[in-house]
Design an enzyme around this catalytic site. Structure first.
Site, PDB file in Angstrom:
ATOM      1  N   LYS A 254      19.620  30.457  20.404  1.00  0.00           N
ATOM      2  CA  LYS A 254      18.902  30.357  18.980  1.00  0.00           C
ATOM      3  C   LYS A 254      19.263  31.864  18.391  1.00  0.00           C
ATOM      4  O   LYS A 254      19.199  32.842  19.119  1.00  0.00           O
ATOM      5  CB  LYS A 254      17.435  30.308  19.102  1.00  0.00           C
TER       6      LYS A 254
ATOM      7  N   GLU B   1      22.388  18.800  10.631  1.00  0.00           N
ATOM      8  CA  GLU B   1      21.409  18.091  11.128  1.00  0.00           C
ATOM      9  C   GLU B   1      20.343  17.623  10.063  1.00  0.00           C
ATOM     10  O   GLU B   1      19.530  16.868  10.368  1.00  0.00           O
ATOM     11  CB  GLU B   1      20.955  18.994  12.244  1.00  0.00           C
TER      12      GLU B   1
ATOM     13  N   ASP C 105      22.731  29.659  16.588  1.00  0.00           N
ATOM     14  CA  ASP C 105      21.972  28.644  15.654  1.00  0.00           C
ATOM     15  C   ASP C 105      20.954  29.308  15.062  1.00  0.00           C
ATOM     16  O   ASP C 105      19.926  29.694  15.686  1.00  0.00           O
ATOM     17  CB  ASP C 105      21.676  27.166  16.413  1.00  0.00           C
TER      18      ASP C 105
ATOM     19  N   HIS D 216      24.475  16.135  16.407  1.00  0.00           N
ATOM     20  CA  HIS D 216      23.242  16.874  16.619  1.00  0.00           C
ATOM     21  C   HIS D 216      22.298  15.893  17.570  1.00  0.00           C
ATOM     22  O   HIS D 216      22.397  14.877  17.210  1.00  0.00           O
ATOM     23  CB  HIS D 216      22.488  17.259  15.564  1.00  0.00           C
TER      24      HIS D 216
ATOM     25  N   GLU E 237      25.792  27.890  13.570  1.00  0.00           N
ATOM     26  CA  GLU E 237      25.136  26.768  13.121  1.00  0.00           C
ATOM     27  C   GLU E 237      23.861  27.134  12.212  1.00  0.00           C
ATOM     28  O   GLU E 237      23.180  27.908  12.420  1.00  0.00           O
ATOM     29  CB  GLU E 237      24.849  25.926  14.297  1.00  0.00           C
TER      30      GLU E 237
ATOM     31  N   GLU F 146      25.839  17.837  21.999  1.00  0.00           N
ATOM     32  CA  GLU F 146      24.719  18.707  22.512  1.00  0.00           C
ATOM     33  C   GLU F 146      23.751  17.950  23.532  1.00  0.00           C
ATOM     34  O   GLU F 146      23.663  16.824  23.526  1.00  0.00           O
ATOM     35  CB  GLU F 146      23.904  18.705  21.123  1.00  0.00           C
TER      36      GLU F 146
ATOM     37  N   ASP G  54      22.967  13.527  13.187  1.00  0.00           N
ATOM     38  CA  ASP G  54      22.040  13.174  14.180  1.00  0.00           C
ATOM     39  C   ASP G  54      21.775  11.750  14.119  1.00  0.00           C
ATOM     40  O   ASP G  54      21.639  11.275  13.180  1.00  0.00           O
ATOM     41  CB  ASP G  54      20.575  13.927  14.118  1.00  0.00           C
TER      42      ASP G  54
END
Ligand code: MG
Length: 387
Positions: free
Chosen positions: A166, A246, A194, A296, A220, A329, A269
């Site tokens: 992150k 996502e 991300d 995702h 991301e 992922e 996703d």
């Protein structure tokens, strides 16, 4: 084979260690899963990604239009649900409700035909998947840098060849953690960042340009999912591949993303964007725009297994005799709902997944655990964990 029963459940677990990312903090996981049962007792499991209460309400909204219908006609049922939602919710959590039902119908189809879902999608083109580890969220500790480095090294020791961290705490702080993690894991492990749309264009550009030297495999959600122009400009001005999607729903959302040249890697996703039925269409659209697809994935093994079968069937872009292994992922953070409530025949061994051969998704729910973690009260519709 007719649908006899549709039962959505909300499952909840309070985390031992709360974590946060660029947008908010979590101390609880809350997920909506659904069981679809046929007249002969055959059943399938599905899952929606997003606010569990809203998704459960969506499934209940669609249920009257599905009961008594042929479960094998999943595209017919998908279209029925889509048309019923179109006037009110062209994107968002009603699409996650469609996704949950659709995934359950694919599970049922596999069981009825005694085939794994990946075979029904068109065949297992990629029998081995090399997932990347998602983790490296922020926690309230004294030395976050050391904690992140320690966690990254655990993923490396487990055999993962790629990890995603992150960012989004501010450019300078992000650079500090990225630098430390890259130094710790060495040059041979892929590293992705991300921000969960934490930045505007200028901030994201500053971060991207300053971390190019750390060999970042993708950036991301650098900017708001509404900022198509920001995505496009960033992509033009950094060597780091840009990933996103996502927050997009259905083929129409990804069409906007592709037409605006926002991303190199599309991340639908499956449990939000319209289920396996729509994800397959999105993959075809991505191929037409020469984009990579890395779904995702979040939640329980139901969602993970759906992604495994999807990626097992995915065409590589553009495709050649010797390709890198496809990736997906794999969330490594604390999740009792995944690890206790659901059971999967997917094993992650030395950082690799073999696409399973059992019929359907290859996943089931422990009914005792479901009862233990099930939430009866459904008045909190505000929850969403993002990865
Ligand atoms: Mg993400």
């Amino acid at each position: 084979m007719k649908i006899a029963k549709i039962e959505p459940y909300i499952i909840v677990h309070k985390l031992d260690t709360p974590f946060y990312f660029s947008q908010w903090q979590y101390d609880t996981r809350k997920i909506c899963i659904v069981k679809v049962t046929l007249e002969d007792g055959t059943y399938g499991w599905g899952e929606g990604y997003g606010p569990a209460g809203v998704i459960k309400a969506g499934i209940e909204f669609f249920t009257p239009f599905l009961l008594g219908k042929d479960a094998l006609g999943h595209e017919i049922l998908w279209q029925e649900m889509y048309r019923r939602s179109l006037d009110y919710a062209r994107s968002g959590s009603l699409q996650a409700a469609i996704s949950a039902v659709d995934v359950a119908l694919w599970d049922i189809k596999g069981k009825l035909l005694d085939q794994p879902v990946s075979v029904l999608l068109g065949g297992i083109k990629n029998p081995i998947i090399q997932p990347y580890a998602t983790g490296l969220y922020f926690t309230r500790v004294e030395n976050l840098e050391d904690t992140l480095v320690e966690e990254a090294l655990i993923y490396k020791s487990q055999g993962f060849k790629a990890v995603k961290m992150k960012v989004g705490l501010g450019v300078e702080e992000d650079i500090k953690y990225i630098s430390a993690i890259r130094k710790a894991i060495g040059p041979d492990i892929k590293l992705m960042i991300d921000s969960n749309h934490a930045y505007n264009y200028r901030e994201s550009l500053k971060l991207a340009q300053q971390v190019e030297k750390f060999d970042i495999s993708w950036f991301e959600e650098p900017v708001s999912p509404e900022d198509y122009e920001g995505y496009r400009r960033l992509r033009e001005n950094t060597t780091i591949p840009i990933a996103g999607g996502e927050c997009e729903y259905l083929k129409f959302g990804f069409k906007r993303l592709f037409e605006n040249e926002c991303v190199d890697i599309a991340q639908p996703d499956i449990c939000a964007t319209g289920g396996l039925t729509e994800a397959k269409r999105i993959a075809t659209l991505a191929q037409a725009y020469s984009k990579d697809v890395v779904p995702h994935t979040w939640g329980t093994w139901i969602a993970i297994n759906a992604a495994v079968h999807f990626v097992g069937n995915l065409d590589m872009n553009p495709g050649r005799m010797y390709c890198e292994l496809p990736t997906m992922e794999l969330d490594r953070t604390e999740n009792a709902l995944r690890d206790i409530v659901t059971k999967s025949d997917v094993n992650v061994v030395n950082g690799l997944i073999n696409v399973p051969n059992s019929p359907g998704l290859g996943v089931d729910v422990d009914i005792d655990a479901l009862e233990k973690y099930r939430e009866i009260k459904t008045d909190d519709a505000s929850f969403k964990i993002r990865s």
